[in-house]
Each structure stands twice: as structure tokens, then as C-alpha cells.
Design an enzyme around this catalytic site. Sequence first.
Site, mmCIF file in Angstrom:
data_model
loop_
_atom_site.group_PDB
_atom_site.id
_atom_site.type_symbol
_atom_site.label_atom_id
_atom_site.label_comp_id
_atom_site.label_asym_id
_atom_site.label_seq_id
_atom_site.Cartn_x
_atom_site.Cartn_y
_atom_site.Cartn_z
ATOM 1 N N ASN A 44 0.888 -1.174 -0.017
ATOM 2 C CA ASN A 44 -0.145 -0.094 0.019
ATOM 3 C C ASN A 44 0.777 1.376 -0.019
ATOM 4 O OD1 ASN A 44 0.541 -1.057 2.701
ATOM 5 N ND2 ASN A 44 -1.396 0.096 3.675
ATOM 6 N N GLU A 46 0.320 5.020 0.820
ATOM 7 C CA GLU A 46 -0.621 6.025 1.197
ATOM 8 C C GLU A 46 -0.239 7.458 1.127
ATOM 9 O OE1 GLU A 46 -1.056 5.290 5.711
ATOM 10 O OE2 GLU A 46 -2.264 3.522 5.272
ATOM 11 N N CYS A 55 -4.345 0.965 -2.633
ATOM 12 C CA CYS A 55 -4.086 -0.441 -1.810
ATOM 13 C C CYS A 55 -3.078 -1.228 -2.185
ATOM 14 C CB CYS A 55 -5.566 -1.322 -1.894
ATOM 15 S SG CYS A 55 -6.717 -0.630 -0.936
ATOM 16 N N GLU A 57 -3.013 -4.481 -3.383
ATOM 17 C CA GLU A 57 -3.639 -5.218 -4.400
ATOM 18 C C GLU A 57 -3.575 -4.535 -5.681
ATOM 19 O OE1 GLU A 57 -4.949 -4.831 -1.453
ATOM 20 O OE2 GLU A 57 -6.331 -6.534 -0.874
ATOM 21 N N CYS A 97 -10.221 -5.275 -0.224
ATOM 22 C CA CYS A 97 -11.348 -4.371 0.104
ATOM 23 C C CYS A 97 -12.175 -4.265 -1.167
ATOM 24 C CB CYS A 97 -10.866 -3.031 0.408
ATOM 25 S SG CYS A 97 -10.348 -2.182 -1.160
ATOM 26 N N CYS A 100 -10.588 -3.150 -4.486
ATOM 27 C CA CYS A 100 -9.593 -4.026 -4.963
ATOM 28 C C CYS A 100 -10.240 -5.177 -5.657
ATOM 29 C CB CYS A 100 -8.743 -4.632 -3.926
ATOM 30 S SG CYS A 100 -7.365 -3.402 -3.368
HETATM 31 N N1 THU Z 1 -5.319 -1.599 2.194
HETATM 32 C C1 THU Z 1 -5.064 -2.224 1.295
HETATM 33 O O1 THU Z 1 -3.628 -2.071 0.939
HETATM 34 N N2 THU Z 1 -5.627 -3.314 0.941
HETATM 35 C C2 THU Z 1 -6.738 -3.521 1.247
HETATM 36 O O2 THU Z 1 -7.363 -4.447 0.640
HETATM 37 C C3 THU Z 1 -7.569 -3.052 2.480
HETATM 38 C C4 THU Z 1 -6.844 -1.833 2.911
HETATM 39 C C5 THU Z 1 -4.623 -0.640 3.040
HETATM 40 C C6 THU Z 1 -5.219 0.722 2.422
HETATM 41 C C7 THU Z 1 -4.714 1.802 3.681
HETATM 42 O O3 THU Z 1 -3.226 2.074 3.222
HETATM 43 C C8 THU Z 1 -4.571 0.690 4.798
HETATM 44 O O4 THU Z 1 -4.507 -0.703 4.209
HETATM 45 C C9 THU Z 1 -5.575 1.020 5.744
HETATM 46 O O5 THU Z 1 -6.899 1.019 5.343
#
Ligand code: THU
Length: 151
Positions: A44, A46, A55, A57, A97, A100
Site C-alpha cells: 500500500n 498512502e 491499496c 492489491e 477491500c 480491490c
Molecule cells: N489496504 C490495502 O492495501 N488493501 C486492502 O485490501 C485493504 C486496505 C490499505 C489501505 C490503507 O493504506 C491501509 O490498508 C488501511 O486501510
Amino acid sequence: MNDQAARLIAAARAAARHAHAPYSNFAVGAAVLLTDGSVVTGANVENASYGLSLCAETVAIATASAAGRLGDVVAIGVIGGMMRDGIAHGEDVVRPCGRCRQVLNEAAQIGGRDLRVYCAGAEGDGLHEYLLSDLLPDAFGPADLGIGRAR
Ligand code: THU
């Protein structure tokens, strides 16, 4: 854990070390298996403008696509956990999520195959295995626009 799952979860755990997650402190790693046996990873990313965060994925699928391999995705491993000392910890299983799942569906329909989705924690032996078609049933996708194949 079968060999494919073990390989992808190990690669996802390694990828999570490169997460840029200073706001949530939650690191996620993803590892995508391609038809030729190669593996592409993502973590991920941010952003200070929180809603722009990417994210793991999605990053992994974008990386596969940038290599011209969007239609060659076979499976994905996903892990995540709260960071301590820069490393993800915890045994809770993390699943993709909703956004994704839709991104994964693009790869699935372009490739004309369902995807295996392996989900684990940052640590431990827990593993949940899914088909993307179970995580996102009756998906809207490229097939609805006359591109790719329904899966
Ligand atoms: N996140 C992912 O990378 N993949 C997911 O499927 C769920 C959430 C990340 C987004 C954010 O940087 C952190 O997890 C918290 O939500």
C-alpha cells in the site's frame, strides 16, 4: 498451505515491508502469480491526502498491467497487519477491500479466468482461500462492455 499459497503469502509478507503507511500504520502486501510462474508484488502507498491512498492489491495489479501482463494473472496472495518498528505484525487474516476486488475482476475477465485469492495475516499459519467469483459474485466488468470474457 499448498506450495502456491505458501509462495504468494511469503512474497506478500516481504512486499509489505515496503508499505508506505505512516497514517494508518497498517501495512498490506500483495503478490500476484502470472501464467509463466513469475510473481509481481505490491504494497500500500498512502498519501497525505488520505483518500488518494493506493491499496497493495491495486499496486500489484497495476504493476502486472504495466508489464503487459494484466490478462496473465492466475492468483494473488494478500497479507496485512499493524506496523511496529516498521514491520507488520498480527495473525488476523486480511481480505481485499471492495475496490480491490473490482480491480482484480478486471484482470480476471481480461484473462478469461477466475482468480484464486489467498488471504493471511502478517504472521502465523492462518490462511483463507477464495475464488474471486465468490468474493465478488456477478461482477460488472469488461465483458459487459464487450471486452474480455465473463468468468
Ligand atoms: N489496504 C490495502 O492495501 N488493501 C486492502 O485490501 C485493504 C486496505 C490499505 C489501505 C490503507 O493504506 C491501509 O490498508 C488501511 O486501510
